[in-house]
Design a protein around this motif. Structure first.
Motif, PDB file in Angstrom:
ATOM      1  N   ARG A 189      83.070  18.839  83.505  1.00 34.19           N
ATOM      2  CA  ARG A 189      82.370  19.193  82.267  1.00 34.19           C
ATOM      3  C   ARG A 189      82.729  20.609  81.831  1.00 34.19           C
ATOM      4  N   PHE A 199      80.610  15.845  76.122  1.00 35.90           N
ATOM      5  CA  PHE A 199      79.332  15.140  76.041  1.00 35.90           C
ATOM      6  C   PHE A 199      79.152  14.190  77.233  1.00 35.90           C
ATOM      7  N   SER A 202      78.734  15.937  80.520  1.00 33.09           N
ATOM      8  CA  SER A 202      77.453  16.645  80.552  1.00 33.09           C
ATOM      9  C   SER A 202      76.340  15.669  80.910  1.00 33.09           C
ATOM     10  N   MET A 203      76.405  14.472  80.298  1.00 32.41           N
ATOM     11  CA  MET A 203      75.417  13.436  80.611  1.00 32.41           C
ATOM     12  C   MET A 203      75.527  13.046  82.082  1.00 32.41           C
ATOM     13  N   PHE A 206      74.219  15.580  84.840  1.00 33.83           N
ATOM     14  CA  PHE A 206      72.769  15.794  84.934  1.00 33.83           C
ATOM     15  C   PHE A 206      72.374  17.267  84.807  1.00 33.83           C
ATOM     16  N   GLY A 207      73.234  18.076  84.182  1.00 31.06           N
ATOM     17  CA  GLY A 207      72.893  19.489  84.036  1.00 31.06           C
ATOM     18  C   GLY A 207      73.006  20.279  85.314  1.00 31.06           C
ATOM     19  N   HIS A 485      74.695  30.249  75.133  1.00 35.79           N
ATOM     20  CA  HIS A 485      75.204  28.871  75.302  1.00 35.79           C
ATOM     21  C   HIS A 485      76.598  28.694  74.733  1.00 35.79           C
TER      22      HIS A 485
ATOM     23  N   LEU B 121      67.227  17.948  87.445  1.00 39.45           N
ATOM     24  CA  LEU B 121      68.459  17.276  87.041  1.00 39.45           C
ATOM     25  C   LEU B 121      68.119  15.994  86.291  1.00 39.45           C
ATOM     26  N   TYR B 122      68.639  15.897  85.095  1.00 31.30           N
ATOM     27  CA  TYR B 122      68.490  14.667  84.318  1.00 31.30           C
ATOM     28  C   TYR B 122      69.619  14.662  83.292  1.00 31.30           C
ATOM     29  N   PRO B 123      70.010  13.489  82.782  1.00 30.96           N
ATOM     30  CA  PRO B 123      71.113  13.469  81.818  1.00 30.96           C
ATOM     31  C   PRO B 123      70.755  14.284  80.579  1.00 30.96           C
ATOM     32  N   ARG B 124      71.640  15.172  80.187  1.00 33.84           N
ATOM     33  CA  ARG B 124      71.362  15.959  78.984  1.00 33.84           C
ATOM     34  C   ARG B 124      72.645  16.158  78.186  1.00 33.84           C
ATOM     35  N   PHE B 125      72.457  16.470  76.879  1.00 34.03           N
ATOM     36  CA  PHE B 125      73.611  16.551  75.991  1.00 34.03           C
ATOM     37  C   PHE B 125      74.472  17.759  76.302  1.00 34.03           C
ATOM     38  N   LYS B 126      73.833  18.884  76.605  1.00 31.63           N
ATOM     39  CA  LYS B 126      74.578  20.115  76.773  1.00 31.63           C
ATOM     40  C   LYS B 126      73.964  20.880  77.932  1.00 31.63           C
ATOM     41  N   THR B 127      74.834  21.443  78.759  1.00 30.70           N
ATOM     42  CA  THR B 127      74.315  22.185  79.898  1.00 30.70           C
ATOM     43  C   THR B 127      74.622  23.661  79.734  1.00 30.70           C
ATOM     44  N   PRO B 128      73.599  24.513  79.673  1.00 30.74           N
ATOM     45  CA  PRO B 128      73.883  25.942  79.619  1.00 30.74           C
ATOM     46  C   PRO B 128      74.309  26.447  80.999  1.00 30.74           C
TER      47      PRO B 128
END
Lengths: 486, 175
Positions: A189, A199, A202-203, A206-207, A485, B121-128
Motif C-alpha cells: 500500500r 485503495f 489500503s482496504m 486494515f490500516g 495525510h 484494525l479494520y478495512p479503511r479507504f485511506k491509511t494515514p
C-alpha cells in the motif's frame, strides 16, 4: 556477506538489504503479468471450465454420472477429498509447527504453503459436498433444528466430526494466513502508485501502521495461533482417518490409521509444496529466497514422512497376519495381488521406494530430480487413498456383491477440474499477493550476516550514548514538513 | 485532534533500541515507534506491558469447550435421545473430537477478533502513515511536539546524537 555459524548455510543469499527484500517481492505484485503467468493462467482456466462442466453434469443428472456402484459407493470422490486435505496439511505444518520449533527457514516458504492449504481445502470440500447429490441441502450437516421436529445431527458419527474438523481447519487457516498478510499488504500500500492499487491494498491492510504495540500483539497472536493450529492440523487428518478406522470394513478397521494418515498428509503436502515452490522460484526469480538449502530441508521432511508411511504399510500386513482375522488377511492379500494389484504396486513404488533416493545428496540438491520426485510422490499418495478406499470396498464380507470400479469421464473431469480450480486460485494469489512473507524475511536478515545484534537490553539504567558519525548529505536538523495525510 | 510530531528515522534496529533507552532516559516521552518488522526487545525498551491476549484466548477456548459439550449433551442426551449403534445417549468419548474442534474454533476466532478490535484494525479507504518508509526498511520514532514546536531543536539534537539518520516533522491526527 557472511553467516554467523560456520556449519549453517545462510537462509537468504545474495547479500540482501531490507529494501532489496521489499523490492524483490513487491516487484511481482506491481509489474504487469508476464507471458508465462498468462500462459499458465489460460491452462488453469481451461481446467476450471472442465470443473464447472463436470459439476453441472453431476448436479443436473445426479451422482449416477459418476462410476460408483452398489458396492463401491465411495471411490474417486473420497480419494480426491482425502488427497486434497492431505496436501493442505503441509502449509499448516510449515506455518505452525515449524514456527513453534523456531525453524527460521520456514519464512521463505510459509506464505505460499499456507495459501496452498487454503486452496487445497477448498478443493477438498468440493467432494463431500458434491457427493451429497443435493448440495443445496448441505446445511443439514450443521446442528440446526429440523423443521419436522427437534431432530439433531449425530455427534457419534465420524462424518459429522469431519464437518467440524474441516470447517474449523479452513477458517482457522484462513485467519492465520490473512493476519500474516496484513503487514505485507501495508508495505505494498505504501509503495502503490495507482489509485486502484492504493485503495485496494489500503482496504486489505486494515490500516496497519507497524506501531510497536501492534507488533507486540501481532506476535502474541501469531504464537497462540500456531499453538492451537498444531494440534488442530493433527486432529483434522486423524478425524479424516476415523471416517475409515471406526468402521468394520476389513482394510479400514485399523488402529494405526490416525498417525499413518497424518504422516501421509505431511508427505504429500511437502511434495506439493516442493512442486509449487520450484515453479514459483523460477517464474518469479526468487532463487535468493528459496535456496537449494530450503529444497534439501523439505526433501528431508518428505523422506522421513515417506518412510513412516512405508512402515505403516508393512505394519498393516503384519497386524492382519498377527490378528488371525481371516477377513483382514484376505483384504490385504487382495490388495497386493488382487485385481487392483497395479494400484498397489504404483503406491509402493511411488511412496516407499522413490523417496529413499533423497538419501543421496545429489538428488536432495538437484532441482530437476526433486521436481520429478515431488510429482511422483503426489501421484503415489493419490494411489494410496485409492487403494485404501476401493480395494477395501470392492470385496468385503459378502462375495455375492463383489464388484469392480472404473471411473466415468465425469469422475475424471471433476478431479482434473479441481486441479484447475487450485491452480487458478494459486496463480491469482501469486500475482496479487506477496508470495513470500516479507516481514519474516526482514526479521531474520540480520541473523544471517556477521554483524549481528548488539543490543542486550537496558537493565534499569540508561545506556551511554555512542557517538554516531553524521552521514553527509542527509538533512541534519532541517525539518521536512509534510502535508497532513500526504 | 491534530498534533505535530518529530520523527527520528533510524536505519538499524540495534541503533533504534539504544536510542529508545537514551531518549527515555533523557525524560522525553515517545509517542510511538514504527518498524517494518517486529523488533525483539522493543517491548522492554519502550515499557510496553505484556499483552493479555493469551488470557483472553484461554477464556474463549473455555467458552468453546463449554458450548460444544452443552450442545452435544443437550441435543443427543435430552432434546431428542436416540440410541445409535448401541452407544449410550451421552457418549462422552465420541464427543471429544467436536469438543476439541470447537474449542480451537472459539479460541482462534475470539482472539483474532479481539486483536483486530483493540489494535484498531479494520478495512479503511485511506491509511494515514507517519512515514511510508517505515513499512519498507526504516525505523521511525515519533515524539509529540508541544504547541509552538519549541522542543524541536533539542529533540533533533537528541535524536541525531543517538544515531537517527534524519529528523523530520509531521502533522497528524492523534488517535
Amino acid at each position: 556477506m557472511q553467516h554467523v555459524s560456520a556449519i549453517r548455510e545462510p537462509l537468504i543469499t545474495g547479500g540482501k538489504t531490507l529494501h532489496d527484500v521489499t523490492q524483490d517481492i513487491c516487484y511481482q505484485v506491481e509489474a504487469k503479468p508476464n507471458i508465462r503467468w498468462i500462459g499458465a493462467m489460460s491452462v488453469a482456466l481451461f481446467f476450471l471450465g472442465v470443473f464447472f462442466y463436470s459439476v453441472y453434469r453431476t448436479l443436473w443428472y445426479g451422482i449416477g454420472e459418476w462410476g460408483l456402484n452398489k458396492t463401491v459407493g465411495w471411490a474417486w470422490d473420497i480419494t480426491n477429498f482425502v488427497w486434497w486435505v492431505g496436501i493442505g496439511h503441509a502449509g499448516t505444518l510449515i506455518s505452525a509447527v515449524l514456527l513453534l520449533f523456531r525453524q527460521k527457514w520456514r519464512s521463505s516458504i510459509n506464505r505460499a504453503a499456507e495459501a496452498m492449504t487454503i486452496f487445497a481445502v477448498i478443493c477438498a470440500a468440493m467432494f463431500p459436498v458434491l457427493h451429497m447429490g443435493r448440495p443445496w441441502l448441505a446445511f443439514y450437516v450443521f446442528p440446526l433444528q429440523n423443521t419436522l421436529g427437534s431432530l439433531w445431527v449425530n455427534f457419534n458419527s465420524p462424518l459429522l466430526w469431519d464437518v467440524f474438523a474441516i470447517s474449523t481447519y479452513f477458517t482457522v487457516s484462513l485467519v492465520f494466513w490473512y493476519t500474516g498478510l496484513v503487514p505485507d499488504f501495508a508495505t505494498i500500500r505504501d509503495r502503490a502508485k495507482g489509485p486502484i492499487a492504493k485503495f485496494s491494498y489500503s482496504m486489505l491492510s486494515f490500516g496497519w501502521t507497524g506501531s510497536a504495540k501492534a507488533w507486540s500483539r501481532y506476535e502474541t497472536v501469531s504464537l497462540i495461533l500456531a499453538g492451537v493450529s498444531t494440534p488442530l492440523v493433527l486432529s483434522v487428518h486423524t478425524i479424516v482417518s476415523m471416517d475409515f478406522a471406526t468402521s468394520v470394513v476389513p482394510g479400514w478397521h485399523t488402529t494405526i490409521f490416525p498417525p499413518y494418515f497424518v504422516a501421509g498428509a505431511i508427505f504429500s503436502g511437502f511434495a506439493m509444496v516442493l512442486t509449487l515452490m520450484l515453479i514459483t522460484r523460477v517464474v518469479f526469480k526468487l532463487e535468493d529466497y528459496i535456496t537449494l538449502e530450503h529444497i534439501a530441508l523439505m526433501n528431508k521432511i518428505m523422506m522421513v514422512t515417506g518412510s513412516i508411511v512405508g512402515v505403516a504399510y508393512i505394519t498393516e500386513f503384519f497386524i492382519a497376519w498377527y490378528s488371525q482375522v481371516e477377513f483382514e488377511q484376505y483384504a490385504f492379500i487382495n490388495r497386493a495381488t488382487g485385481p487392483y494389484w497395479w494400484a498397489y504396486a504404483a503406491m509402493m513404488t511411488c511412496n516407499v521406494i522413490t523417496p529413499q533416493l533423497v538419501w543421496f545428496r545429489r538428488v536432495r540438491y538437484s532441482i530437476v530430480l526433486t521436481f520429478i520426485l515431488s510429482i511422483i510422490v503426489n501421484i503415489g499418495m493419490w494411489f494410496e487413498r485409492f487403494v485404501i478406499i476401493v480395494t477395501s470396498l470392492h470385496r468385503d464380507y459378502l462375495p455375492s456383491s463383489w464388484a469392480m470400479f472404473s471411473p466415468s469421464i465425469i469422475d475424471i473431469g471433476v478431479f482434473v477440474g479441481t486441479l484447475g480450480l487450485f491452480f487458478t486460485l494459486f496463480l491469482l494469489f501469486a500475482k496479487f499477493f506477496p508470495v513470500i512473507n516479507m516481514v519474516e524475511i526482514k526479521s531474520i536478515l540480520k541473523y544471517t550476516v556477521d554483524n549481528g545484534p548488539t543490543y542486550t537490553g537496558n537493565h534499569g539504567h540508561s545506556v551511554p550514548a555512542t557517538t554516531y558519525s553524521v552521514t553527509p548529505g542527509v538533512p541534519a536538523s532541517a525539518p521536512v514538513t509534510y502535508d497532513k495525510h500526504d | 485532534m491534530t498534533k505535530r510530531f518529530a520523527l527520528g528515522v533510524f536505519e538499524d534496529e540495534d541503533v533504534l533500541l539504544h536510542a529508545i533507552d537514551n531518549v527515555r532516559g533523557a525524560g522525553v516521552k515517545i509517542y510511538d515507534v514504527f518498524s517494518p518488522y517486529p523488533v525483539h526487545g522493543i517491548d522492554d525498551a519502550l515499557g510496553i506491558e505484556r499483552s493479555r491476549l493469551p488470557i483472553a484466548a484461554f477464556f474463549y477456548g473455555m467458552c468453546g469447550l463449554a458450548f460444544s459439550l452443552w450442545l452435544q449433551i443437550y441435543t443427543l442426551g435430552f432434546d431428542w435421545p436416540m440410541i445409535i449403534g448401541g452407544k449410550p445417549q451421552i457418549a462422552l468419548p465420541a464427543f471429544i473430537p467436536v469438543a476439541f474442534e470447537l474449542t480451537v474454533f472459539f479460541t482462534c476466532h475470539g482472539m483474532v477478533i479481539t486483536f483486530y478490535t483493540i489494535t484498531g484494525l479494520y478495512p479503511r479507504f485511506k491509511t494515514p502513515v507517519m512515514d511510508v518508509r517505515s513499512t519498507d526498511d526504516k525505523f521511525v520514532m515519533a515524539i509529540e511536539l508541544d504547541e509552538n514546536n519549541s522542543s524541536l531543536p533539542k529533540l533533533t539534537q537528541l535524536l541525531r546524537e543517538n544515531g537517527a539518520s534524519e529528523v523530520n516533522q509531521k502533522e497528524m491526527t492523534k488517535k
